[in-house]
Design a protein around this motif. Structure first.
Motif, mmCIF file in Angstrom:
data_model
loop_
_atom_site.group_PDB
_atom_site.id
_atom_site.type_symbol
_atom_site.label_atom_id
_atom_site.label_comp_id
_atom_site.label_asym_id
_atom_site.label_seq_id
_atom_site.Cartn_x
_atom_site.Cartn_y
_atom_site.Cartn_z
ATOM 1 N N THR A 100 0.980 -1.264 -0.094
ATOM 2 C CA THR A 100 0.035 -0.053 -0.336
ATOM 3 C C THR A 100 0.857 1.089 -0.476
ATOM 4 N N TRP A 124 -8.280 -5.433 5.412
ATOM 5 C CA TRP A 124 -7.202 -5.675 4.185
ATOM 6 C C TRP A 124 -8.028 -7.029 4.402
ATOM 7 N N ASP A 184 -5.404 -8.928 -0.586
ATOM 8 C CA ASP A 184 -4.607 -8.680 -2.412
ATOM 9 C C ASP A 184 -5.205 -7.369 -1.874
ATOM 10 N N ALA A 185 -6.096 -6.622 -1.706
ATOM 11 C CA ALA A 185 -6.717 -5.930 -1.804
ATOM 12 C C ALA A 185 -7.378 -5.390 -0.462
ATOM 13 N N TRP A 186 -8.016 -3.927 -0.161
ATOM 14 C CA TRP A 186 -8.722 -3.345 0.698
ATOM 15 C C TRP A 186 -10.012 -3.693 0.505
ATOM 16 N N THR A 208 -9.233 2.365 8.716
ATOM 17 C CA THR A 208 -8.258 0.766 8.392
ATOM 18 C C THR A 208 -8.666 0.132 9.952
ATOM 19 N N THR A 245 -4.725 -1.501 -3.859
ATOM 20 C CA THR A 245 -4.198 -1.127 -2.885
ATOM 21 C C THR A 245 -3.464 0.461 -3.831
ATOM 22 N N ASP A 246 -4.004 0.387 -5.466
ATOM 23 C CA ASP A 246 -3.176 2.071 -6.236
ATOM 24 C C ASP A 246 -4.303 2.215 -5.969
ATOM 25 N N ALA A 298 -5.573 3.418 -2.965
ATOM 26 C CA ALA A 298 -5.284 3.673 -1.796
ATOM 27 C C ALA A 298 -4.518 4.673 -1.181
#
Length: 384
Positions: A2, A153, A156-158, A182, A234-235, A237
Protein backbone atom coordinates in the motif's frame (compact mmCIF):
# COMPACT_ATOMS: atom_id res chain seq x y z
CA UNK A 1 2.32 -2.82 -1.01
CA UNK A 2 0.00 0.00 0.00
CA UNK A 3 1.30 3.40 -0.98
CA UNK A 4 1.82 5.82 1.91
CA UNK A 5 2.13 9.56 2.16
CA UNK A 6 5.88 9.17 2.36
CA UNK A 7 5.96 7.35 -0.96
CA UNK A 8 4.20 9.68 -3.42
CA UNK A 9 3.86 8.70 -7.02
CA UNK A 10 4.41 11.83 -9.10
CA UNK A 11 2.78 11.48 -12.53
CA UNK A 12 4.88 11.85 -15.62
CA UNK A 13 4.10 15.30 -17.01
CA UNK A 14 1.66 15.21 -19.91
CA UNK A 15 2.60 16.94 -23.14
CA UNK A 16 1.71 20.59 -23.11
CA UNK A 17 -1.76 21.19 -24.49
CA UNK A 18 -1.90 24.40 -26.51
CA UNK A 19 -5.63 24.61 -25.79
CA UNK A 20 -4.82 25.03 -22.09
CA UNK A 21 -3.31 28.46 -22.79
CA UNK A 22 -6.01 31.02 -22.10
CA UNK A 23 -8.45 28.33 -20.91
CA UNK A 24 -9.03 30.07 -17.59
CA UNK A 25 -9.87 33.37 -19.28
CA UNK A 26 -12.20 31.67 -21.76
CA UNK A 27 -14.02 29.83 -18.99
CA UNK A 28 -14.39 32.99 -16.90
CA UNK A 29 -15.83 34.80 -19.92
CA UNK A 30 -18.60 32.16 -20.08
CA UNK A 31 -19.54 32.57 -16.41
CA UNK A 32 -22.36 35.14 -16.78
CA UNK A 33 -24.31 32.94 -19.20
CA UNK A 34 -23.75 29.85 -17.06
CA UNK A 35 -24.97 31.63 -13.93
CA UNK A 36 -28.13 32.81 -15.73
CA UNK A 37 -28.89 29.27 -16.90
CA UNK A 38 -28.40 27.85 -13.42
CA UNK A 39 -30.62 30.49 -11.84
CA UNK A 40 -33.39 29.79 -14.34
CA UNK A 41 -33.76 26.17 -13.16
CA UNK A 42 -32.71 26.45 -9.50
CA UNK A 43 -36.19 26.91 -8.05
CA UNK A 44 -37.58 23.93 -9.98
CA UNK A 45 -34.83 21.56 -8.81
CA UNK A 46 -35.12 22.82 -5.24
CA UNK A 47 -38.88 22.38 -5.18
CA UNK A 48 -38.83 18.86 -6.65
CA UNK A 49 -35.55 17.72 -5.10
CA UNK A 50 -34.31 16.67 -8.53
CA UNK A 51 -30.69 16.54 -9.56
CA UNK A 52 -29.57 19.40 -11.86
CA UNK A 53 -28.08 17.30 -14.65
CA UNK A 54 -28.52 20.08 -17.20
CA UNK A 55 -26.86 22.61 -14.91
CA UNK A 56 -23.86 20.37 -14.26
CA UNK A 57 -23.57 19.76 -18.01
CA UNK A 58 -23.60 23.51 -18.61
CA UNK A 59 -20.80 24.04 -16.10
CA UNK A 60 -18.80 21.25 -17.73
CA UNK A 61 -19.29 22.53 -21.28
CA UNK A 62 -18.06 25.95 -20.21
CA UNK A 63 -14.79 24.38 -19.06
CA UNK A 64 -15.44 25.29 -15.44
CA UNK A 65 -15.59 21.78 -13.97
CA UNK A 66 -11.97 20.98 -14.89
CA UNK A 67 -10.52 24.44 -14.36
CA UNK A 68 -8.10 23.22 -11.68
CA UNK A 69 -6.67 20.28 -13.62
CA UNK A 70 -2.91 20.83 -13.45
CA UNK A 71 -0.98 22.06 -16.45
CA UNK A 72 1.27 19.02 -16.24
CA UNK A 73 -1.88 17.01 -16.96
CA UNK A 74 -2.80 19.23 -19.90
CA UNK A 75 -5.28 21.32 -17.90
CA UNK A 76 -5.70 25.05 -17.30
CA UNK A 77 -4.08 24.88 -13.85
CA UNK A 78 -6.31 27.51 -12.22
CA UNK A 79 -5.19 28.68 -8.80
CA UNK A 80 -7.20 29.32 -5.66
CA UNK A 81 -8.07 32.91 -6.59
CA UNK A 82 -9.69 31.90 -9.89
CA UNK A 83 -11.42 28.95 -8.20
CA UNK A 84 -12.93 31.20 -5.56
CA UNK A 85 -14.05 33.65 -8.22
CA UNK A 86 -15.81 30.93 -10.20
CA UNK A 87 -17.53 29.36 -7.20
CA UNK A 88 -18.78 32.69 -5.87
CA UNK A 89 -20.44 33.38 -9.22
CA UNK A 90 -21.88 29.86 -9.49
CA UNK A 91 -23.27 30.27 -5.98
CA UNK A 92 -25.33 33.19 -7.25
CA UNK A 93 -27.01 30.92 -9.78
CA UNK A 94 -27.53 27.66 -7.89
CA UNK A 95 -25.78 26.84 -4.63
CA UNK A 96 -26.28 23.10 -5.15
CA UNK A 97 -24.48 23.06 -8.50
CA UNK A 98 -21.76 25.29 -7.08
CA UNK A 99 -21.20 22.87 -4.20
CA UNK A 100 -20.88 19.91 -6.59
CA UNK A 101 -18.43 21.87 -8.73
CA UNK A 102 -16.43 22.83 -5.64
CA UNK A 103 -15.81 19.22 -4.59
CA UNK A 104 -14.65 18.27 -8.09
CA UNK A 105 -12.43 21.33 -8.48
CA UNK A 106 -10.84 20.69 -5.09
CA UNK A 107 -10.00 17.12 -6.06
CA UNK A 108 -8.28 18.18 -9.28
CA UNK A 109 -6.41 20.95 -7.44
CA UNK A 110 -5.12 18.51 -4.82
CA UNK A 111 -3.93 16.12 -7.52
CA UNK A 112 -2.11 18.96 -9.25
CA UNK A 113 -0.50 20.03 -5.97
CA UNK A 114 0.47 16.78 -4.23
CA UNK A 115 -0.38 13.92 -6.65
CA UNK A 116 -1.97 11.56 -4.10
CA UNK A 117 -3.25 9.19 -6.80
CA UNK A 118 -1.24 7.14 -9.33
CA UNK A 119 -0.91 8.57 -12.83
CA UNK A 120 -2.87 5.74 -14.50
CA UNK A 121 -5.80 6.11 -12.15
CA UNK A 122 -5.95 9.87 -12.57
CA UNK A 123 -5.67 9.60 -16.36
CA UNK A 124 -8.81 7.49 -16.27
CA UNK A 125 -10.67 10.29 -14.52
CA UNK A 126 -9.35 12.83 -17.00
CA UNK A 127 -10.50 10.69 -19.91
CA UNK A 128 -13.98 10.59 -18.45
CA UNK A 129 -13.86 14.34 -17.90
CA UNK A 130 -13.27 14.89 -21.59
CA UNK A 131 -16.35 12.85 -22.47
CA UNK A 132 -18.69 14.62 -20.08
CA UNK A 133 -19.11 15.81 -16.49
CA UNK A 134 -17.09 13.54 -14.20
CA UNK A 135 -18.10 14.65 -10.73
CA UNK A 136 -15.92 13.67 -7.79
CA UNK A 137 -17.48 13.49 -4.33
CA UNK A 138 -15.78 13.46 -0.96
CA UNK A 139 -16.93 11.36 1.98
CA UNK A 140 -15.24 12.66 5.12
CA UNK A 141 -16.31 12.51 8.73
CA UNK A 142 -17.06 15.81 10.47
CA UNK A 143 -14.19 17.20 12.55
CA UNK A 144 -13.78 15.28 15.79
CA UNK A 145 -15.70 12.23 14.61
CA UNK A 146 -14.33 8.88 13.43
CA UNK A 147 -14.90 7.90 9.79
CA UNK A 148 -18.17 6.11 9.06
CA UNK A 149 -16.36 3.64 6.79
CA UNK A 150 -13.92 0.88 7.77
CA UNK A 151 -11.26 -0.58 5.47
CA UNK A 152 -10.45 -4.27 5.93
CA UNK A 153 -7.35 -5.82 4.38
CA UNK A 154 -8.14 -9.14 2.72
CA UNK A 155 -5.19 -10.76 1.01
CA UNK A 156 -4.51 -8.49 -1.94
CA UNK A 157 -7.00 -5.64 -1.63
CA UNK A 158 -8.90 -3.40 0.74
CA UNK A 159 -12.60 -3.93 1.30
CA UNK A 160 -14.67 -0.97 2.44
CA UNK A 161 -17.66 -1.38 4.72
CA UNK A 162 -19.92 1.32 6.13
CA UNK A 163 -22.61 3.87 5.54
CA UNK A 164 -21.70 7.48 4.80
CA UNK A 165 -24.63 9.89 5.11
CA UNK A 166 -25.48 13.00 3.08
CA UNK A 167 -23.06 12.73 0.15
CA UNK A 168 -23.71 15.66 -2.22
CA UNK A 169 -24.40 14.51 -5.77
CA UNK A 170 -24.37 10.83 -4.79
CA UNK A 171 -26.58 9.70 -7.66
CA UNK A 172 -24.44 11.33 -10.36
CA UNK A 173 -20.85 10.96 -9.13
CA UNK A 174 -18.19 9.29 -11.24
CA UNK A 175 -15.72 8.85 -8.38
CA UNK A 176 -15.72 9.17 -4.60
CA UNK A 177 -12.83 9.98 -2.30
CA UNK A 178 -13.74 8.02 0.83
CA UNK A 179 -12.17 8.60 4.22
CA UNK A 180 -11.94 5.31 6.10
CA UNK A 181 -10.27 3.88 9.17
CA UNK A 182 -8.36 0.65 8.72
CA UNK A 183 -9.16 -2.45 10.76
CA UNK A 184 -5.60 -3.63 11.33
CA UNK A 185 -3.53 -5.26 14.03
CA UNK A 186 -3.75 -2.89 16.97
CA UNK A 187 -0.45 -4.21 18.42
CA UNK A 188 1.30 -1.94 15.90
CA UNK A 189 1.50 1.56 17.35
CA UNK A 190 0.81 3.03 13.90
CA UNK A 191 -2.50 1.28 13.51
CA UNK A 192 -5.36 1.60 12.90
CA UNK A 193 -4.83 4.33 10.31
CA UNK A 194 -7.20 6.84 8.77
CA UNK A 195 -6.65 7.29 5.05
CA UNK A 196 -8.35 8.02 1.75
CA UNK A 197 -9.62 5.58 -0.86
CA UNK A 198 -10.52 6.47 -4.45
CA UNK A 199 -13.66 4.54 -5.39
CA UNK A 200 -15.47 4.25 -8.72
CA UNK A 201 -19.12 5.14 -8.20
CA UNK A 202 -20.19 2.04 -10.13
CA UNK A 203 -18.03 -0.33 -8.05
CA UNK A 204 -19.67 -3.60 -6.97
CA UNK A 205 -20.91 -3.34 -3.41
CA UNK A 206 -21.52 0.42 -3.58
CA UNK A 207 -25.16 1.45 -3.40
CA UNK A 208 -27.00 4.75 -3.08
CA UNK A 209 -29.84 5.01 -0.59
CA UNK A 210 -32.10 7.81 -1.87
CA UNK A 211 -32.80 9.12 1.61
CA UNK A 212 -32.14 12.81 0.98
CA UNK A 213 -34.89 15.20 2.05
CA UNK A 214 -32.89 18.06 3.45
CA UNK A 215 -33.83 21.61 4.28
CA UNK A 216 -31.48 23.24 1.77
CA UNK A 217 -29.20 22.35 -1.14
CA UNK A 218 -31.99 20.03 -2.20
CA UNK A 219 -30.82 19.80 -5.80
CA UNK A 220 -27.47 18.46 -4.60
CA UNK A 221 -29.25 15.18 -3.76
CA UNK A 222 -27.20 14.41 -0.66
CA UNK A 223 -28.12 10.75 -0.43
CA UNK A 224 -26.50 8.12 1.79
CA UNK A 225 -23.75 5.94 0.33
CA UNK A 226 -23.64 2.28 1.40
CA UNK A 227 -20.42 0.34 1.02
CA UNK A 228 -20.84 -3.39 1.44
CA UNK A 229 -17.55 -5.19 0.98
CA UNK A 230 -16.49 -2.86 -1.83
CA UNK A 231 -13.11 -4.01 -3.15
CA UNK A 232 -10.37 -1.39 -3.60
CA UNK A 233 -6.92 -2.10 -5.02
CA UNK A 234 -3.78 -0.91 -3.29
CA UNK A 235 -3.18 1.69 -6.00
CA UNK A 236 -6.41 3.44 -4.95
CA UNK A 237 -5.45 3.62 -1.26
CA UNK A 238 -3.67 6.68 0.11
CA UNK A 239 -2.62 5.85 3.66
CA UNK A 240 -0.34 7.62 6.14
CA UNK A 241 2.60 5.96 7.85
CA UNK A 242 1.16 6.90 11.23
CA UNK A 243 -2.44 6.94 12.50
CA UNK A 244 -3.41 9.93 10.34
CA UNK A 245 -2.06 12.41 7.84
CA UNK A 246 -0.35 15.47 9.30
CA UNK A 247 -2.33 18.69 9.09
CA UNK A 248 -2.04 20.43 5.72
CA UNK A 249 -2.95 24.12 6.09
CA UNK A 250 -2.86 24.68 2.32
CA UNK A 251 -5.34 21.89 1.57
CA UNK A 252 -7.56 23.16 4.38
CA UNK A 253 -7.39 26.71 3.01
CA UNK A 254 -8.42 25.57 -0.47
CA UNK A 255 -11.44 23.75 0.93
CA UNK A 256 -12.50 26.45 3.38
CA UNK A 257 -12.17 29.37 0.98
CA UNK A 258 -13.77 27.50 -1.91
CA UNK A 259 -16.86 26.53 0.09
CA UNK A 260 -17.05 29.98 1.69
CA UNK A 261 -17.09 31.46 -1.81
CA UNK A 262 -20.23 29.44 -2.61
CA UNK A 263 -21.79 30.75 0.59
CA UNK A 264 -20.93 34.34 -0.28
CA UNK A 265 -22.34 33.93 -3.77
CA UNK A 266 -25.62 32.72 -2.29
CA UNK A 267 -25.75 35.67 0.09
CA UNK A 268 -25.02 38.07 -2.78
CA UNK A 269 -27.93 36.60 -4.75
CA UNK A 270 -30.20 37.12 -1.74
CA UNK A 271 -29.13 40.74 -1.36
CA UNK A 272 -29.53 41.46 -5.08
CA UNK A 273 -33.05 40.02 -5.13
CA UNK A 274 -34.03 41.96 -2.01
CA UNK A 275 -32.71 45.22 -3.43
CA UNK A 276 -34.69 44.63 -6.59
CA UNK A 277 -37.81 43.86 -4.60
CA UNK A 278 -37.45 47.01 -2.49
CA UNK A 279 -36.56 49.30 -5.37
CA UNK A 280 -38.96 52.21 -5.51
CA UNK A 281 -40.03 51.84 -1.88
CA UNK A 282 -39.46 54.30 0.94
CA UNK A 283 -36.00 55.75 1.44
CA UNK A 284 -35.93 54.06 4.85
CA UNK A 285 -34.49 50.95 3.16
CA UNK A 286 -31.47 52.69 1.66
CA UNK A 287 -29.22 52.73 4.69
CA UNK A 288 -29.94 49.13 5.83
CA UNK A 289 -29.28 47.86 2.31
CA UNK A 290 -26.11 49.94 2.14
CA UNK A 291 -24.89 48.45 5.41
CA UNK A 292 -25.53 44.94 4.17
CA UNK A 293 -23.74 45.64 0.90
CA UNK A 294 -20.75 47.12 2.72
CA UNK A 295 -20.43 44.17 5.07
CA UNK A 296 -20.83 41.59 2.32
CA UNK A 297 -18.36 43.40 0.07
CA UNK A 298 -15.86 43.37 2.92
CA UNK A 299 -16.29 39.62 3.39
CA UNK A 300 -15.89 39.04 -0.34
CA UNK A 301 -12.70 41.09 -0.38
CA UNK A 302 -11.33 39.11 2.57
CA UNK A 303 -11.91 35.76 0.87
CA UNK A 304 -10.80 36.80 -2.61
CA UNK A 305 -7.81 38.66 -1.22
CA UNK A 306 -6.62 35.77 0.91
CA UNK A 307 -7.07 33.37 -2.01
CA UNK A 308 -4.79 35.53 -4.14
CA UNK A 309 -2.26 35.86 -1.33
CA UNK A 310 -2.25 32.10 -0.83
CA UNK A 311 -1.52 31.57 -4.52
CA UNK A 312 1.48 33.89 -4.15
CA UNK A 313 2.61 32.64 -0.74
CA UNK A 314 1.26 29.32 0.62
CA UNK A 315 2.17 30.44 4.15
CA UNK A 316 -0.86 32.74 4.02
CA UNK A 317 -3.06 29.64 4.17
CA UNK A 318 -2.89 29.68 7.97
CA UNK A 319 -5.25 32.70 7.96
CA UNK A 320 -8.02 30.79 6.20
CA UNK A 321 -9.89 29.53 9.31
CA UNK A 322 -10.36 33.05 10.68
CA UNK A 323 -11.30 34.50 7.30
CA UNK A 324 -13.83 31.80 6.47
CA UNK A 325 -15.42 32.15 9.91
CA UNK A 326 -15.88 35.91 9.54
CA UNK A 327 -17.12 35.60 5.96
CA UNK A 328 -19.58 32.81 6.83
CA UNK A 329 -21.00 34.86 9.67
CA UNK A 330 -21.43 37.86 7.38
CA UNK A 331 -23.12 35.79 4.68
CA UNK A 332 -25.59 34.27 7.13
CA UNK A 333 -26.32 37.65 8.70
CA UNK A 334 -26.86 39.22 5.28
CA UNK A 335 -29.52 36.71 4.27
CA UNK A 336 -31.34 36.88 7.59
CA UNK A 337 -31.40 40.68 7.60
CA UNK A 338 -32.71 40.81 4.04
CA UNK A 339 -35.65 38.78 5.31
CA UNK A 340 -36.26 41.43 7.95
CA UNK A 341 -36.32 44.10 5.26
CA UNK A 342 -38.61 42.24 2.85
CA UNK A 343 -40.95 40.91 5.52
CA UNK A 344 -43.31 38.03 4.84
CA UNK A 345 -42.73 38.41 1.09
CA UNK A 346 -39.21 37.09 1.56
CA UNK A 347 -40.55 33.85 3.02
CA UNK A 348 -42.96 33.25 0.16
CA UNK A 349 -41.86 30.13 -1.70
CA UNK A 350 -42.69 31.79 -4.98
CA UNK A 351 -39.59 33.93 -4.45
CA UNK A 352 -35.94 32.82 -4.17
CA UNK A 353 -35.06 34.47 -0.86
CA UNK A 354 -36.32 31.66 1.34
CA UNK A 355 -34.33 29.18 -0.79
CA UNK A 356 -31.22 31.28 -0.33
CA UNK A 357 -31.83 31.19 3.42
CA UNK A 358 -32.12 27.39 3.46
CA UNK A 359 -29.09 26.96 1.22
CA UNK A 360 -27.07 29.28 3.45
CA UNK A 361 -27.94 27.25 6.53
CA UNK A 362 -26.96 24.03 4.78
CA UNK A 363 -23.73 25.41 3.34
CA UNK A 364 -22.49 26.38 6.79
CA UNK A 365 -22.54 22.71 7.80
CA UNK A 366 -19.93 22.09 5.07
CA UNK A 367 -17.48 24.34 6.94
CA UNK A 368 -15.66 23.72 10.24
CA UNK A 369 -17.78 24.36 13.31
CA UNK A 370 -17.28 27.81 14.80
CA UNK A 371 -16.33 26.42 18.22
CA UNK A 372 -13.59 24.31 16.62
CA UNK A 373 -12.15 27.28 14.76
CA UNK A 374 -12.30 29.63 17.75
CA UNK A 375 -10.75 27.08 20.11
CA UNK A 376 -7.86 26.53 17.69
CA UNK A 377 -7.28 30.26 17.23
CA UNK A 378 -7.36 30.84 20.99
CA UNK A 379 -5.03 27.92 21.65
CA UNK A 380 -2.54 29.33 19.14
CA UNK A 381 -2.61 32.73 20.88
CA UNK A 382 -2.05 31.10 24.26
CA UNK A 383 0.89 29.14 22.91
CA UNK A 384 -0.83 25.75 23.13
Amino acid sequence: MTRTAAQPTVPTPAPADPAADGAVERALARLPRVVDLLAARAAEHDRDGTFPYQGVETVHEAGLLTLTVGRRHGGPGAGLADTVRVLARLGRGDASVALLAAHTLLHHAEQARTAPWPAALYRRLLTESRRGPALVGTLRAPAGRPPAVTAHWQGDAWRLVGRAPHCPGAEALAWLVVEARTAEDRTDRNRPRTGLFLVRADSPGLEIDPAADQLGLRAAAGHDVLLEDTRIGTDAAHLPKGPAFPADPLAAAWRQLALTAVLLGTARAALDWSAGRLRGTAAVHRRPLGELDAALTGAEELVHGLAARTDADPAAATRAPAVQLLAARTAADTVQRTLTLTGSTGLDRRHPLERHLRDTLSLRTQLPAEDTVLDALGEALLGG
